[in-house]
Design a protein around this motif. Structure first.
Motif, PDB file in Angstrom:
ATOM      1  N   LEU A 104       0.837  -1.197   0.000  1.00 33.32           N
ATOM      2  CA  LEU A 104       0.000   0.000   0.000  1.00 33.32           C
ATOM      3  C   LEU A 104       0.876   1.252   0.000  1.00 33.32           C
ATOM      4  O   LEU A 104       1.950   1.272   0.598  1.00 33.32           O
ATOM      5  CB  LEU A 104      -0.909   0.009   1.227  1.00 33.32           C
TER       6      LEU A 104
ATOM      7  N   GLU B  31      -2.845   5.422   0.656  1.00 30.28           N
ATOM      8  CA  GLU B  31      -3.786   4.318   0.900  1.00 30.28           C
ATOM      9  C   GLU B  31      -3.765   3.889   2.358  1.00 30.28           C
ATOM     10  O   GLU B  31      -4.803   3.509   2.913  1.00 30.28           O
ATOM     11  CB  GLU B  31      -3.433   3.148  -0.018  1.00 30.28           C
ATOM     12  N   LYS B  32      -2.587   3.937   2.999  1.00 28.80           N
ATOM     13  CA  LYS B  32      -2.516   3.581   4.417  1.00 28.80           C
ATOM     14  C   LYS B  32      -3.280   4.578   5.273  1.00 28.80           C
ATOM     15  O   LYS B  32      -3.998   4.187   6.204  1.00 28.80           O
ATOM     16  CB  LYS B  32      -1.053   3.521   4.854  1.00 28.80           C
TER      17      LYS B  32
ATOM     18  N   LYS C 223      -5.766   6.461   4.261  1.00 26.89           N
ATOM     19  CA  LYS C 223      -7.200   6.355   3.949  1.00 26.89           C
ATOM     20  C   LYS C 223      -7.829   5.145   4.614  1.00 26.89           C
ATOM     21  O   LYS C 223      -8.981   5.194   5.056  1.00 26.89           O
ATOM     22  CB  LYS C 223      -7.378   6.289   2.433  1.00 26.89           C
ATOM     23  N   SER C 224      -7.089   4.043   4.685  1.00 25.22           N
ATOM     24  CA  SER C 224      -7.633   2.832   5.303  1.00 25.22           C
ATOM     25  C   SER C 224      -7.603   2.866   6.825  1.00 25.22           C
ATOM     26  O   SER C 224      -8.182   1.997   7.472  1.00 25.22           O
ATOM     27  CB  SER C 224      -6.846   1.607   4.816  1.00 25.22           C
TER      28      SER C 224
ATOM     29  N   LEU D 294      -4.895   2.548   8.759  1.00 21.28           N
ATOM     30  CA  LEU D 294      -3.996   1.511   9.251  1.00 21.28           C
ATOM     31  C   LEU D 294      -3.252   1.952  10.500  1.00 21.28           C
ATOM     32  O   LEU D 294      -2.983   1.143  11.397  1.00 21.28           O
ATOM     33  CB  LEU D 294      -3.003   1.129   8.150  1.00 21.28           C
TER      34      LEU D 294
END
Length: 241
Positions: free
Chosen positions: A74, A78-79, A81-82, A84
């Motif tokens: 990722l 993306e990290k 947004k997720s 994490l």
């Protein structure tokens, strides 16, 4: 009026008439030469056909590689947004991370060779590289110097060690992000308890039982834990704030 010249015989028919009878030569010429299908397209592939075949082969190899390779890591966006790296507030309790701190103390005692039976002398030359390469997740740090006076005195267990910040959980179950730049952190490593006799324990002075206290200059420590493990550090002059 002049008559038109007779049509010239085919070269294959002339050659066959020399080797065979007239009837046999006519039959072979009709079946094998005159009625033989003529392929207008060459049997060997053209340059465009070779190009398309190579392209299809590359696509098959790429598809096979993509199908069998590991998942793509990722990206940083993306990290985020997720979620994490998001820590749930209901789980950010000092009592929960106290066990992590106890594990970190044992880890640092192993790093500094404090559990060995022989005497150990902690010096910058012998243990400085080990301290800067260590992992500080679980360390209990205290801000002792900073450009921002409001950060001085902040103390808690490190739950996240990023490149530029320490995220700590205080005893009041508060999460605080402390920048490393222009900040000096202090952490303590207690000495391990030795299973000696009572007489030998009495002989040990109170000074020998004092824990080890270290100060960490954040401006010289702006690296990720995974990057610090294999990085060679150089001695530099410290700009006190």
């Amino acid at each position: 009026m002049a008559s038109s010249p007779a049509p010239k015989a085919h070269i294959a028919q002339t050659l066959l008439s020399r080797a065979h009878s007239p009837d046999s030569a006519t039959q072979q010429f009709t079946e094998r030469v005159k009625q033989k299908p003529l392929f207008l397209r060459a049997t060997s592939p053209s340059a465009s056909d070779n190009r398309s075949r190579r392209r299809l082969e590359r696509l098959r190899k790429k598809e096979y590689f993509i199908r069998h390779q590991k998942p793509r890591p990722l990206s940083a966006r993306e990290k985020r947004k997720s979620g994490l790296y998001d820590l749930p507030k209901e789980e950010c309790k000092y009592a929960i991370f106290k066990g992590l701190h106890d594990l970190w103390v044992g880890y640092m005692q192993d790093v500094l060779d404090l559990k060995s039976n022989h005497a150990v002398y902690i010096t910058p030359n012998s243990h400085g590289s080990k301290l800067v390469s260590a992992d500080y997740h679980g360390a209990e740090v205290e801000v002792v110097r900073s450009r921002c006076a409001g950060r001085v005195g902040v103390k808690g267990i490190v739950v996240r060690d990023t490149k530029f910040t320490f995220v700590v959980v205080t005893q009041r179950d508060e999460m605080k992000t402390v920048p490393k730049e222009h900040t000096v952190f202090r952490f303590i490593v207690p000495l391990p308890k030795r299973a000696d006799s009572a007489e030998s324990q009495q002989k040990e002075s109170a000074e020998d039982c004092k824990p080890l206290t270290f100060e960490l200059h954040g401006s010289q420590f702006e690296n990720k834990p995974v990057d610090r493990a294999n990085k060679k550090f150089k001695w530099r002059n410290i700009d006190y704030v």
